[in-house]
Design an enzyme around this catalytic site. Structure first.
Site, mmCIF file in Angstrom:
data_model
loop_
_atom_site.group_PDB
_atom_site.id
_atom_site.type_symbol
_atom_site.label_atom_id
_atom_site.label_comp_id
_atom_site.label_asym_id
_atom_site.label_seq_id
_atom_site.Cartn_x
_atom_site.Cartn_y
_atom_site.Cartn_z
ATOM 1 N N ASP A 32 19.979 18.681 -16.314
ATOM 2 C CA ASP A 32 20.692 17.438 -16.643
ATOM 3 C C ASP A 32 22.174 17.785 -16.797
ATOM 4 O O ASP A 32 22.581 18.285 -17.846
ATOM 5 C CB ASP A 32 20.084 16.878 -17.942
ATOM 6 N N TYR A 36 34.601 6.883 -23.335
ATOM 7 C CA TYR A 36 34.567 5.788 -22.364
ATOM 8 C C TYR A 36 35.506 4.696 -22.861
ATOM 9 O O TYR A 36 35.269 4.114 -23.925
ATOM 10 C CB TYR A 36 33.133 5.244 -22.235
ATOM 11 N N HIS A 74 14.528 13.648 -21.309
ATOM 12 C CA HIS A 74 14.641 13.425 -22.761
ATOM 13 C C HIS A 74 13.327 13.946 -23.315
ATOM 14 O O HIS A 74 12.339 13.222 -23.416
ATOM 15 C CB HIS A 74 14.845 11.946 -23.083
ATOM 16 N N GLU A 130 26.455 16.931 -24.445
ATOM 17 C CA GLU A 130 27.051 15.975 -23.523
ATOM 18 C C GLU A 130 27.959 14.940 -24.181
ATOM 19 O O GLU A 130 27.696 13.741 -24.106
ATOM 20 C CB GLU A 130 25.952 15.268 -22.730
ATOM 21 N N GLU A 153 28.462 17.423 -19.425
ATOM 22 C CA GLU A 153 27.114 17.714 -19.940
ATOM 23 C C GLU A 153 26.601 19.042 -19.400
ATOM 24 O O GLU A 153 26.597 19.273 -18.193
ATOM 25 C CB GLU A 153 26.148 16.590 -19.524
ATOM 26 N N ARG A 160 32.398 12.149 -19.135
ATOM 27 C CA ARG A 160 31.327 12.864 -19.851
ATOM 28 C C ARG A 160 31.228 14.244 -19.243
ATOM 29 O O ARG A 160 31.423 14.408 -18.033
ATOM 30 C CB ARG A 160 29.984 12.117 -19.745
ATOM 31 N N HIS A 203 24.446 4.175 -18.142
ATOM 32 C CA HIS A 203 23.314 4.466 -17.252
ATOM 33 C C HIS A 203 23.479 3.784 -15.892
ATOM 34 O O HIS A 203 22.518 3.288 -15.310
ATOM 35 C CB HIS A 203 21.987 4.063 -17.906
ATOM 36 N N HIS A 224 27.296 7.352 -27.832
ATOM 37 C CA HIS A 224 25.973 7.984 -27.738
ATOM 38 C C HIS A 224 25.992 9.308 -28.485
ATOM 39 O O HIS A 224 27.028 9.740 -28.975
ATOM 40 C CB HIS A 224 25.561 8.162 -26.274
ATOM 41 N N ASP A 247 0.817 -1.220 0.000
ATOM 42 C CA ASP A 247 0.000 0.000 0.000
ATOM 43 C C ASP A 247 0.851 1.270 0.000
ATOM 44 O O ASP A 247 0.389 2.341 0.371
ATOM 45 C CB ASP A 247 -0.969 -0.002 1.197
ATOM 46 N N HIS A 298 20.179 15.807 -26.427
ATOM 47 C CA HIS A 298 18.750 15.527 -26.609
ATOM 48 C C HIS A 298 17.991 16.782 -26.200
ATOM 49 O O HIS A 298 18.511 17.639 -25.484
ATOM 50 C CB HIS A 298 18.327 14.325 -25.751
ATOM 51 N N ASP A 310 26.201 12.249 -13.151
ATOM 52 C CA ASP A 310 25.198 12.746 -14.086
ATOM 53 C C ASP A 310 23.924 12.882 -13.278
ATOM 54 O O ASP A 310 23.283 11.881 -12.945
ATOM 55 C CB ASP A 310 25.043 11.744 -15.235
HETATM 56 N N1 GLY Z 1 20.901 11.680 -17.687
HETATM 57 C C1 GLY Z 1 20.503 11.101 -18.886
HETATM 58 C C2 GLY Z 1 21.130 11.762 -20.020
HETATM 59 O O1 GLY Z 1 22.111 12.462 -19.840
HETATM 60 O O2 GLY Z 1 20.683 11.705 -21.114
HETATM 61 MN MN MN Z 2 21.420 14.177 -20.965
HETATM 62 MN MN MN Z 3 22.666 13.422 -18.093
#
Ligand code: GLY
Ligand code: MN
Ligand code: MN
Length: 444
Positions: free
Chosen positions: A271, A388, A361, A384, A408, A406, A243, A350, A39, A354, A260
């Site tokens: 982000d 890696y 996203h 970003e 970003e 990374r 991720h 990647h 619950d 985005h 991140d």
């Molecule tokens: N935190 C997810 C991305 O950077 O797209």
């Molecule tokens: Mn991002």
């Molecule tokens: Mn991110």
């Protein structure tokens, strides 16, 4: 608290209705409550489309928009006031509050929707809804339509056209207003502060979750209800897991930590990613990779302006990163050929960003008519790039393995280029090392 003003919700509803065909109706449900276990419920987060049009924060509600309806174009179905339930779970707007505080022209109890909504739909030619995203609601909608169909012999006129609302609504959401940018700046400011705090307390021997706790502290203290997505706190080789969210490893001497994370303010995301050395000093290899990622990000910023297309920033990062990887000896060959064969994807797998907004996203098309979208003022996006180097990559010298970086930031397209919303976090090697050294000196 900085938030979206009421007048803006009304403006959005009018803008959407202006794009709907005559004699049509739009119907959107609030997000369902999600059960965590038995619950216990997950923290409630309103559906982004629903929030965008109403600012109404409660579950069990349905927005109905009927352009041209004489008795009011905006109808909200919502929970009734209930003294007993409100004592347990908190206040409800009720129908009076829906009209007084949320600008509804008409409001009805959600429990009456089966009796009332078919009558509102009847006689309208077209229904706009978010088909496919909420199967239970889709079923309800068909039930309401079937009620009308069953009365066709009495002269009832069921609608004949069912159109996905997403196309209209998501294109609106792609262009951020001044009020939205203001809220996003605030989310960025708080998130920047959270990254700074995590840098300051970073020490060998702590766990990744200790740094996550510092982020959460700044988010909540800044007024954010929650992170905009699960925070990634990835030390050492974990930084190569894109991720990663386990966040339970120990921070070791000589490791980088990649964070991140960003918070959400009034349902707008930030982000941010920064990558720094746990012990406060980048090694030569870490620094080389870091500065390459940073240079690629700078190149990307230069490609973000009105009339540049969506992919130009990504292409800029690919060129800088591939060129740099060749210089460092991590890739061998001709840069153009390595780009054409996508050899860089072993290290940079990647995209450079985005759309960003109510969803991290965010919604909005990336291509229009098969071509990359051209950037326009008010579009918000992340930048970003990352490199890696897998701990298992046998093609590179051992000293490089397990380095993941990374960087970003969040930007909004302006008339002349872009505004970086997340400037508040140090980014160069010198800035980050200085910030960490100052924090250590103070703690000592
Ligand atoms: N935190 C997810 C991305 O950077 O797209
Ligand atoms: Mn991002
Ligand atoms: Mn991110």
């Amino acid at each position: 608290m900085i938030h979206i003003p009421k007048s803006e919700y009304s403006r959005r509803r009018k803008a959407l209705m202006a794009q709907m065909v005559p004699n049509s109706i739009a119907i959107l449900p609030a997000a369902a409550v999600a059960i965590r276990n038995r619950d216990v419920e997950h923290v409630y987060r309103q559906d982004s489309d629903f929030q965008y049009l109403s600012g109404f924060p409660e579950p069990q509600a349905v927005i109905v928009l009927m352009p041209g309806r004489l008795h009011g174009e905006y109808i909200l179905f919502c929970r009734e006031r209930n003294a007993e339930r409100e004592m347990w779970d908190g206040l409800r707007a009720g129908q009076e509050g829906a009209i007084r505080d949320f600008g509804a022209d008409d409001a009805f109890p959600i429990t009456d929707i089966d009796d009332i909504l078919p009558g509102l739909i009847e006689g309208r030619d077209r229904v706009y809804s978010a088909m496919g995203s909420n199967p239970e609601f889709d079923r309800h909608l068909m039930d309401w339509i079937n009620v009308i169909r069953s009365k066709a012999h009495l002269g009832a006129q069921p609608p004949n056209e069912f159109v996905a609302l997403d196309h209209l609504l998501h294109d609106m959401r792609l262009y951020k207003s001044a009020a939205e940018v203001k809220v996003m700046r605030e989310a960025a400011r708080i998130s920047a502060q959270a990254h700074i705090r995590a840098m300051q307390v970073s020490r060998v021997g702590l766990h990744e979750f200790s740094l996550e706790a510092e982020l959460d502290y700044e988010f909540r203290k800044g007024g954010a209800k929650m992170p905009a997505y699960g925070s990634i706190v990835a030390a050492g080789r974990n930084s190569c897991i894109l991720h990663y969210q386990q966040n339970d490893a120990v921070l070791k001497d000589g490791d980088l930590v990649l964070i991140d994370a960003g918070c959400e303010i009034d349902c707008y995301a930030s982000d941010i990613t920064r990558t720094w050395p746990v012990n406060g000093k980048y090694s030569a290899e870490q620094k080389a990779i870091y500065e390459l990622v940073l240079a690629s990000q700078e190149a990307a910023f230069a490609e973000i302006a009105p009339n540049k297309h969506w992919n130009q920033a990504h292409e800029a990062t690919v060129r800088v990163i591939t060129t740099g990887l060749v210089k460092l000896g991590l890739l061998q060959g001709d840069v153009d050929e390595l780009i054409a064969s996508e050899a860089y994807k072993a290290f940079y797998m990647h995209r450079a960003g985005h759309w960003l907004g109510m969803d991290v996203h965010d919604v909005g098309e990336y291509k229009v008519g098969g071509e990359w979208r051209v950037l326009e003022v008010g579009m918000a996006l992340t930048v970003e790039p990352g490199i890696y180097i897998s701990p298992d990559n046998q093609n590179v010298a051992k000293k490089w393995r397990g380095i993941g970086v990374r960087i970003e930031d969040d930007v909004v397209v302006t008339k002349t280029g872009c505004e970086i919303l997340t400037k508040g976090v140090p980014k160069t090697v010198a800035e980050i090392e200085a910030l960490m050294a100052a924090a250590r000196a103070q703690a000592a």
